[in-house]
Design an enzyme around this catalytic site. Structure first.
Site, PDB file in Angstrom:
ATOM      1  N   HIS A   1       0.736  -1.129   0.144  1.00  0.00           N
ATOM      2  CA  HIS A   1       0.003  -0.081  -0.093  1.00  0.00           C
ATOM      3  C   HIS A   1       0.934   1.201   0.034  1.00  0.00           C
ATOM      4  O   HIS A   1       2.263   1.110  -0.022  1.00  0.00           O
ATOM      5  CB  HIS A   1      -0.939  -0.240   1.283  1.00  0.00           C
ATOM      6  CG  HIS A   1      -0.147  -0.279   2.392  1.00  0.00           C
ATOM      7  ND1 HIS A   1       0.638   0.694   3.169  1.00  0.00           N
ATOM      8  CD2 HIS A   1      -0.373  -1.169   3.391  1.00  0.00           C
ATOM      9  CE1 HIS A   1       0.902   0.139   4.098  1.00  0.00           C
ATOM     10  NE2 HIS A   1       0.542  -0.819   4.587  1.00  0.00           N
ATOM     11  N   GLU A   2       0.176   2.369   0.091  1.00  0.00           N
ATOM     12  CA  GLU A   2       1.204   3.815   0.134  1.00  0.00           C
ATOM     13  C   GLU A   2       2.149   3.671   0.945  1.00  0.00           C
ATOM     14  O   GLU A   2       3.259   4.510   0.835  1.00  0.00           O
ATOM     15  CB  GLU A   2       0.288   4.925   0.027  1.00  0.00           C
ATOM     16  CG  GLU A   2      -0.553   5.115  -1.388  1.00  0.00           C
ATOM     17  CD  GLU A   2       0.441   5.383  -2.443  1.00  0.00           C
ATOM     18  OE1 GLU A   2       1.559   6.030  -2.087  1.00  0.00           O
ATOM     19  OE2 GLU A   2       0.062   4.869  -3.566  1.00  0.00           O
TER      20      GLU A   2
ATOM     21  N   HIS B   1       3.954   1.368   2.299  1.00  0.00           N
ATOM     22  CA  HIS B   1       5.166   0.645   1.721  1.00  0.00           C
ATOM     23  C   HIS B   1       5.969   1.334   0.600  1.00  0.00           C
ATOM     24  O   HIS B   1       6.943   1.515   0.334  1.00  0.00           O
ATOM     25  CB  HIS B   1       4.786  -0.589   0.976  1.00  0.00           C
ATOM     26  CG  HIS B   1       4.319  -1.766   1.961  1.00  0.00           C
ATOM     27  ND1 HIS B   1       2.830  -2.274   1.845  1.00  0.00           N
ATOM     28  CD2 HIS B   1       4.623  -2.449   3.126  1.00  0.00           C
ATOM     29  CE1 HIS B   1       2.733  -2.910   2.764  1.00  0.00           C
ATOM     30  NE2 HIS B   1       3.689  -3.100   3.713  1.00  0.00           N
TER      31      HIS B   1
ATOM     32  N   MET C   1      -2.833   2.978   7.041  1.00  0.00           N
ATOM     33  CA  MET C   1      -2.686   2.050   5.803  1.00  0.00           C
ATOM     34  C   MET C   1      -2.249   0.785   6.620  1.00  0.00           C
ATOM     35  O   MET C   1      -1.153   1.119   7.428  1.00  0.00           O
ATOM     36  CB  MET C   1      -1.868   2.670   4.858  1.00  0.00           C
ATOM     37  CG  MET C   1      -2.818   3.736   3.835  1.00  0.00           C
ATOM     38  SD  MET C   1      -1.843   4.207   2.285  1.00  0.00           S
ATOM     39  CE  MET C   1      -3.018   5.415   1.865  1.00  0.00           C
TER      40      MET C   1
ATOM     41  N   SER D   1      -2.132  -3.506   5.543  1.00  0.00           N
ATOM     42  CA  SER D   1      -2.432  -4.519   4.234  1.00  0.00           C
ATOM     43  C   SER D   1      -3.755  -5.323   4.886  1.00  0.00           C
ATOM     44  O   SER D   1      -4.456  -5.948   4.073  1.00  0.00           O
ATOM     45  CB  SER D   1      -1.248  -5.665   4.085  1.00  0.00           C
ATOM     46  OG  SER D   1      -0.084  -5.161   3.767  1.00  0.00           O
TER      47      SER D   1
END
Ligand code: PAF
Length: 296
Positions: free
Chosen positions: A34-35, A37, A184, A186
């Site tokens: 996601h953003e 990472h 955010m 996972s």
């Protein structure tokens, strides 16, 4: 972009890069990007010559009733995103190579791992530090990138790096949030539509805590009670913990004085989510005094 699965090949590649005086930036992950990472990867891209990310869902950091078997994955999507962000190598070690039969050596950071997430996930941090130590040994990066969302993980890995005299610079990036503030993760993919809405109560509770502190509240118990009440407005919420701890010892504080970590974990439905904020109470006081004097 290279894909490497064998530990020896990864070691050789990293050794050659080091010989060529290339600065290696490393982003360890469990995939399903996601953003958060991607932010780590993009920063690594700016700061290092070679960017390596690992994707490995590490079995030993999951408890027996946790989501190891259903942890989300989408290899193709991760590879495309990694390529777009300029990753040089994705390292996908195999479970049987990381933990062959007879594996029996673990890294354990004492003290910092006993409370917060460590209380409800007793073997979690031992699993994290063991795998991170192995990945560090294989890649020997110059810089390693982690997200502030896993605040306790960051403190624990920093301590391991310091205690074991490892030549690695730790870079910690702020929490990446959705537009409505949800941190955010996972695991957000597990949430139903209604749970997704309720999940925003976690960041709202943290924001409320910050506001209470900005208004002069110094009693952690009162702040935690207000946060608890707010989160429990959702029928699907079950709180694992809400704690206000000192950022050096991760021990709970009686009164708010210096820098504190406000950390929480809660189940929304069956999904366990975490979030946190770090606050410097002294700076808050200075800003408050300054605001007051400007109003005079
Ligand atoms: O934060 C994570 O994704 C994991 O805990 C890590 C650091 C990759 C170790 O498995």
């Amino acid at each position: 972009m290279k894909i490497i699965r064998e530990i020896n090949k990864m070691k050789t590649y990293a050794r050659i890069m080091r010989k060529e005086n290339k600065l290696i930036g490393f982003v360890p992950t469990m995939g399903y990007f996601h953003e958060g990472h991607l932010g780590l990867i993009k920063t690594a891209r700016k700061q290092s010559d070679i960017v390596i990310t690992s994707i490995f869902v590490n079995p030993i950091q999951f408890g027996p009733k946790e989501d190891f078997k259903k942890y989300p994955h989408d290899t193709k999507r991760d590879e495309e995103l990694a390529k777009t962000c300029g990753v040089d190598v994705i390292f996908y070690p195999r479970k049987k190579d990381m933990y062959p039969d007879g594996f029996s050596t673990y890294v354990n950071v004492e003290g910092l791992t006993g409370n917060l997430c460590g209380k409800s996930r007793p073997s979690h941090f031992r699993g994290v530090t063991t795998v991170v130590m192995k990945l560090f040994e294989i890649i020997k990066p110059d810089i390693a990138y982690f997200g502030q969302k896993d605040a306790q993980q960051v403190f624990v890995i920093k301590k391991m790096v310091e205690d074991l005299n490892m030549d690695i610079t730790m870079k910690i990036m702020p929490i990446a949030r959705e537009e409505d503030g949800l941190a955010m993760s996972s695991r957000n993919v597990y949430l139903t539509k209604d749970e997704r809405k309720d999940a925003t109560l976690l960041c709202k509770a943290l924001k409320m805590a910050e506001e209470l502190i900005n208004c002069g509240e110094r009693n952690p118990k009162k702040i935690i009670k207000r946060m608890r009440n707010l989160i429990l407005e959702s029928q699907s919420a079950r709180i694992d913990y809400i704690s206000i701890v000192d950022t050096k010892s991760l021990k709970e504080v009686d009164t708010l004085r210096d820098e504190v970590l406000i950390a929480l974990a809660a189940f929304i439905g069956k999904t366990r989510l975490i979030d946190n904020a770090i606050l410097n109470v002294k700076e808050t006081e200075k800003a408050y005094e300054c605001e007051k004097s400007q109003k005079r």
